[in-house]
Design a protein around this motif. Structure first.
Motif, PDB file in Angstrom:
ATOM      1  N   LYS A  38       0.837  -1.204   0.000  1.00  0.00           N
ATOM      2  CA  LYS A  38       0.000   0.000   0.000  1.00  0.00           C
ATOM      3  C   LYS A  38       0.872   1.255   0.000  1.00  0.00           C
ATOM      4  CE  LYS A  38      -4.078   2.061   0.907  1.00  0.00           C
ATOM      5  NZ  LYS A  38      -5.196   2.071   0.006  1.00  0.00           N
ATOM      6  N   THR A  92      -4.348   6.832   2.630  1.00  0.00           N
ATOM      7  CA  THR A  92      -5.682   6.809   3.241  1.00  0.00           C
ATOM      8  C   THR A  92      -6.774   7.235   2.257  1.00  0.00           C
ATOM      9  OG1 THR A  92      -5.528   9.068   4.103  1.00  0.00           O
ATOM     10  CG2 THR A  92      -4.707   7.284   5.525  1.00  0.00           C
ATOM     11  N   CYS A  93      -6.395   7.512   1.026  1.00  0.00           N
ATOM     12  CA  CYS A  93      -7.362   7.947   0.017  1.00  0.00           C
ATOM     13  C   CYS A  93      -8.226   6.773  -0.435  1.00  0.00           C
ATOM     14  CB  CYS A  93      -6.622   8.547  -1.183  1.00  0.00           C
ATOM     15  SG  CYS A  93      -7.717   9.068  -2.528  1.00  0.00           S
ATOM     16  N   GLY A  94      -9.494   7.014  -0.589  1.00  0.00           N
ATOM     17  CA  GLY A  94     -10.419   5.987  -1.058  1.00  0.00           C
ATOM     18  C   GLY A  94     -10.530   5.919  -2.570  1.00  0.00           C
ATOM     19  N   ASN A  95      -9.782   6.762  -3.278  1.00  0.00           N
ATOM     20  CA  ASN A  95      -9.895   6.786  -4.739  1.00  0.00           C
ATOM     21  C   ASN A  95      -8.538   6.550  -5.413  1.00  0.00           C
ATOM     22  OD1 ASN A  95     -11.125   6.962  -7.204  1.00  0.00           O
ATOM     23  ND2 ASN A  95     -11.320   9.163  -7.201  1.00  0.00           N
ATOM     24  N   GLN A  96      -7.739   5.674  -4.871  1.00  0.00           N
ATOM     25  CA  GLN A  96      -6.448   5.390  -5.494  1.00  0.00           C
ATOM     26  C   GLN A  96      -6.604   4.754  -6.875  1.00  0.00           C
ATOM     27  OE1 GLN A  96      -3.972   3.250  -2.663  1.00  0.00           O
ATOM     28  NE2 GLN A  96      -2.948   5.182  -2.191  1.00  0.00           N
ATOM     29  N   TYR A 129     -10.280  15.329  -5.346  1.00  0.00           N
ATOM     30  CA  TYR A 129     -10.213  14.305  -4.298  1.00  0.00           C
ATOM     31  C   TYR A 129      -8.797  14.065  -3.778  1.00  0.00           C
ATOM     32  CZ  TYR A 129      -8.833  11.368  -8.258  1.00  0.00           C
ATOM     33  OH  TYR A 129      -8.205  10.868  -9.367  1.00  0.00           O
TER      34      TYR A 129
END
Length: 85
Positions: free
Chosen positions: A6, A49-53, A72
């Motif tokens: 990650k 911590t981004c939800g849109n990787q 974003y």
């Protein structure tokens, strides 16, 4: 995805976004490794911590250059600052 995978992906995304915005993160960190290295690691952690990787990865595959980071992006303000905006 494991922690190290990650963080590696997040590092690639931060570097990729910076590059598309005309920011040479390697040069910035080389100029002041301690201070800028810490800032870079914080940017990588924010990215992780981004939800849109996946969306970011797709955007980077499609665009060699960007005028600005997407809304974003958790590092948009930092990258804009580094670019001198």
């Amino acid at each position: 995805m494991g922690l190290f995978a990650k963080l590696a992906r997040s590092s690639d995304l931060v570097q990729g976004m910076a590059s598309r915005l005309g920011v040479d993160y390697g040069e910035i960190v080389a100029a002041d490794p301690q201070a800028q290295g810490r800032k870079y690691m914080r940017a990588v952690l924010r990215c992780s911590t981004c939800g849109n990787q996946d969306g970011c990865s797709s955007l980077q595959r499609e665009a060699a250059e960007l005028d600005e980071a997407p809304s974003y992006c958790r590092n948009a303000r930092l990258l804009s600052h580094l670019r001198g905006d």
